[in-house]
Design a protein around this motif. Structure first.
Motif, PDB file in Angstrom:
ATOM      1  N   GLY A 169      -6.406 -42.427  50.881  1.00 58.75           N
ATOM      2  CA  GLY A 169      -7.588 -41.707  51.319  1.00 58.75           C
ATOM      3  C   GLY A 169      -8.781 -41.955  50.426  1.00 58.75           C
ATOM      4  N   ALA A 170      -8.561 -41.941  49.118  1.00 61.03           N
ATOM      5  CA  ALA A 170      -9.662 -42.155  48.172  1.00 61.03           C
ATOM      6  C   ALA A 170     -10.228 -43.560  48.308  1.00 61.03           C
ATOM      7  N   ILE A 171      -9.358 -44.562  48.415  1.00 56.02           N
ATOM      8  CA  ILE A 171      -9.862 -45.938  48.500  1.00 56.02           C
ATOM      9  C   ILE A 171     -10.610 -46.155  49.817  1.00 56.02           C
ATOM     10  N   SER A 172     -10.163 -45.517  50.881  1.00 56.32           N
ATOM     11  CA  SER A 172     -10.886 -45.660  52.146  1.00 56.32           C
ATOM     12  C   SER A 172     -12.266 -45.018  52.039  1.00 56.32           C
ATOM     13  N   HIS A 173     -12.366 -43.873  51.361  1.00 59.92           N
ATOM     14  CA  HIS A 173     -13.667 -43.218  51.174  1.00 59.92           C
ATOM     15  C   HIS A 173     -14.575 -44.083  50.302  1.00 59.92           C
ATOM     16  N   ILE A 174     -14.013 -44.670  49.264  1.00 65.93           N
ATOM     17  CA  ILE A 174     -14.790 -45.542  48.378  1.00 65.93           C
ATOM     18  C   ILE A 174     -15.327 -46.743  49.137  1.00 65.93           C
ATOM     19  N   ILE A 175     -14.482 -47.389  49.928  1.00 66.06           N
ATOM     20  CA  ILE A 175     -14.921 -48.563  50.684  1.00 66.06           C
ATOM     21  C   ILE A 175     -15.936 -48.175  51.748  1.00 66.06           C
ATOM     22  N   GLU A 176     -15.716 -47.059  52.414  1.00 67.60           N
ATOM     23  CA  GLU A 176     -16.646 -46.633  53.467  1.00 67.60           C
ATOM     24  C   GLU A 176     -18.054 -46.412  52.922  1.00 67.60           C
ATOM     25  N   ASN A 177     -18.161 -45.926  51.684  1.00 73.16           N
ATOM     26  CA  ASN A 177     -19.458 -45.599  51.099  1.00 73.16           C
ATOM     27  C   ASN A 177     -20.002 -46.686  50.177  1.00 73.16           C
ATOM     28  N   ALA A 178     -19.271 -47.791  50.054  1.00 72.83           N
ATOM     29  CA  ALA A 178     -19.736 -48.900  49.222  1.00 72.83           C
ATOM     30  C   ALA A 178     -20.856 -49.666  49.912  1.00 72.83           C
ATOM     31  N   PHE A 179     -21.682 -50.319  49.118  1.00 73.31           N
ATOM     32  CA  PHE A 179     -22.681 -51.230  49.686  1.00 73.31           C
ATOM     33  C   PHE A 179     -21.974 -52.418  50.318  1.00 73.31           C
ATOM     34  N   ALA A 180     -20.890 -52.875  49.671  1.00 81.23           N
ATOM     35  CA  ALA A 180     -20.159 -54.032  50.184  1.00 81.23           C
ATOM     36  C   ALA A 180     -18.818 -54.142  49.475  1.00 81.23           C
ATOM     37  N   LEU A 181     -17.948 -54.942  50.041  1.00 79.34           N
ATOM     38  CA  LEU A 181     -16.661 -55.294  49.445  1.00 79.34           C
ATOM     39  C   LEU A 181     -16.600 -56.806  49.295  1.00 79.34           C
ATOM     40  N   ILE A 182     -16.124 -57.256  48.129  1.00 72.90           N
ATOM     41  CA  ILE A 182     -15.860 -58.682  47.896  1.00 72.90           C
ATOM     42  C   ILE A 182     -14.394 -58.780  47.507  1.00 72.90           C
ATOM     43  N   ALA A 183     -13.608 -59.521  48.278  1.00 68.72           N
ATOM     44  CA  ALA A 183     -12.159 -59.447  48.091  1.00 68.72           C
ATOM     45  C   ALA A 183     -11.465 -60.695  48.606  1.00 68.72           C
ATOM     46  N   ASN A 184     -10.207 -60.823  48.216  1.00 69.04           N
ATOM     47  CA  ASN A 184      -9.314 -61.756  48.881  1.00 69.04           C
ATOM     48  C   ASN A 184      -9.039 -61.224  50.282  1.00 69.04           C
ATOM     49  N   CYS A 185      -8.456 -62.063  51.116  1.00 68.31           N
ATOM     50  CA  CYS A 185      -8.060 -61.607  52.448  1.00 68.31           C
ATOM     51  C   CYS A 185      -6.769 -60.809  52.303  1.00 68.31           C
ATOM     52  N   THR A 186      -6.926 -59.495  52.210  1.00 65.79           N
ATOM     53  CA  THR A 186      -5.790 -58.605  51.985  1.00 65.79           C
ATOM     54  C   THR A 186      -6.083 -57.271  52.656  1.00 65.79           C
ATOM     55  N   GLY A 187      -5.220 -56.277  52.464  1.00 64.29           N
ATOM     56  CA  GLY A 187      -5.319 -55.037  53.212  1.00 64.29           C
ATOM     57  C   GLY A 187      -6.684 -54.373  53.214  1.00 64.29           C
ATOM     58  N   VAL A 188      -7.351 -54.323  52.045  1.00 67.83           N
ATOM     59  CA  VAL A 188      -8.643 -53.638  51.978  1.00 67.83           C
ATOM     60  C   VAL A 188      -9.712 -54.342  52.811  1.00 67.83           C
ATOM     61  N   SER A 189      -9.546 -55.633  53.052  1.00 59.77           N
ATOM     62  CA  SER A 189     -10.527 -56.331  53.885  1.00 59.77           C
ATOM     63  C   SER A 189     -10.522 -55.765  55.293  1.00 59.77           C
ATOM     64  N   HIS A 190      -9.356 -55.328  55.762  1.00 60.26           N
ATOM     65  CA  HIS A 190      -9.248 -54.745  57.097  1.00 60.26           C
ATOM     66  C   HIS A 190      -9.780 -53.311  57.117  1.00 60.26           C
ATOM     67  N   ILE A 191      -9.637 -52.598  55.992  1.00 60.76           N
ATOM     68  CA  ILE A 191     -10.248 -51.270  55.907  1.00 60.76           C
ATOM     69  C   ILE A 191     -11.761 -51.401  56.004  1.00 60.76           C
ATOM     70  N   ALA A 192     -12.330 -52.354  55.267  1.00 63.80           N
ATOM     71  CA  ALA A 192     -13.781 -52.582  55.316  1.00 63.80           C
ATOM     72  C   ALA A 192     -14.220 -52.950  56.727  1.00 63.80           C
ATOM     73  N   ALA A 193     -13.445 -53.794  57.383  1.00 57.76           N
ATOM     74  CA  ALA A 193     -13.788 -54.187  58.755  1.00 57.76           C
ATOM     75  C   ALA A 193     -13.766 -52.979  59.676  1.00 57.76           C
TER      76      ALA A 193
END
Length: 346
Positions: A248-272
């Motif tokens: 829950g915390a990481i999803s809130h962090i990503i939702e409110n971030a200016f952007a995500l820079i990452a490998n193609c992994t689980g968080v990339s799909h959360i950002a999408a």
């Protein structure tokens, strides 16, 4: 598909990104069979993820099976699992794990009246089985199966269900982060071969700091070492939240971030799913399958075809400039033309 189905099971014992990419299809199954009880069979640690979507009614932990690498096989637990599933008297079982090379060996003994899903070859295809389509995005692959099964769906967009508890989990971190004033850097992934070099992530992170953004390093507890390695290679001090955040915390962090820079992994799909702009570096050679589909917000770089750090940096610069001005990212083919004309190197 007949509509007198009372009990449905869905088998997808895979990880975060795999599940998110299957959720449009799972949601469609829920909508097509609104009165049915739906049981999700998955890896034990994915239970909170599945439950937050409210598309299923029950979760059953999968104890592993020989030939499936995601979890060590538990023979005793497997026997209990088989008996448990047989007692449920499943009417319809969806095989969403893969091409079916291994799984039908045990799915067919779970007692379901009907098993549907992917198969390996055209020769095996029938009204219940569809030959596994190799060159589709993972989201579209499962929707293609629904088309084959004549199950209607209304939406093909990836999504992520947020909860009130997510913000509470975030506040408990006392990070001091302000919405849209930070960029998340996620250097880890489940396989090391899918990780972009840490030194490159560090250079990108330093550039983001110089552009005025806080840099937040994210990851799970197994990625603590790579997070600290990244921090050591940086000129500036980042905020390391690796291993400290709930889903829950990481999803809130990503939702409110200016952007995500990452490998193609689980968080990339959360950002999408949460429509947070991203630059995703694909190391597995399958960007067409796993990269975010919304090219206006996200840009996936196939490192196998274009192993150029400067290209990644230019993409980050363009993303920052575009989103600060409220514009969308250029499409990949437009980007290729434009970056050749620009001298935006750091």
């Amino acid at each position: 598909m007949e509509n007198n189905i009372k009990k449905i099971a869905i088998f997808r014992a895979l990880q975060l990104g795999d599940i998110l990419c299957a959720m449009p299809a799972i949601k469609a199954i829920r909508e097509f069979y609104p009165q049915a009880e739906i049981i999700f069979i998955g890896l034990a640690h994915t239970k909170p993820l599945i439950e937050r979507f409210k598309c299923t009614d029950q979760f059953v932990a999968f104890p592993g099976y020989p030939g499936l690498p995601e979890q060590e096989f538990d023979p005793i637990g497997f026997e209990t699992f088989v008996n448990q599933m047989r007692e449920k008297e499943i009417d319809l079982l969806f095989q969403l794990q893969g091409n079916g090379a291994v799984v039908y060996e045990f799915l067919n003994i779970l007692g379901a009246k009907r098993v549907v899903g992917f198969c390996q070859t055209i020769a095996q295809q029938n009204e219940d089985l569809m030959c596994y389509p190799e060159k589709l995005h993972e989201i579209d692959r499962h929707l293609a199966l629904l088309n084959h099964l004549k199950i209607a769906y209304s939406n093909d967009e990836i999504f992520f269900s947020t909860l009130e508890q997510d913000e509470a989990d975030f506040k408990a971190l006392k990070s001091g982060l302000k919405p849209k004033e930070y960029i998340c850097i996620h250097p880890g992934s489940r396989g090391k071969w899918r990780q972009w070099p840490v030194a490159y992530f560090a250079a990108i992170a330093d550039f983001c700091k110089e552009r005025g953004f806080e840099v937040v390093i994210t990851g799970d507890e197994n990625e603590t070492d790579i997070a600290h390695e990244l921090a050591v290679k940086m000129k500036y001090r980042p905020l390391i939240l690796t291993g400290k955040t709930s889903l829950g915390a990481i999803s809130h962090i990503i939702e409110n971030a200016f952007a995500l820079i990452a490998n193609c992994t689980g968080v990339s799909h959360i950002a999408a799913a949460l429509k947070t702009p991203s630059i995703i570096i694909s190391m597995d050679g399958e960007p067409y399958r796993w990269g975010p589909k919304n090219l206006a917000l996200h840009f996936t770089i196939d490192w196998n075809l274009n192993p150029d750090y400067k290209f990644v940096l230019r993409s980050v610069i363009e993303m920052i400039n575009m989103n600060q001005s409220g514009l969308a990212l250029e499409k990949p083919e437009e980007k290729e033309r434009s970056v050749k004309k620009q001298e935006l190197l750091h």
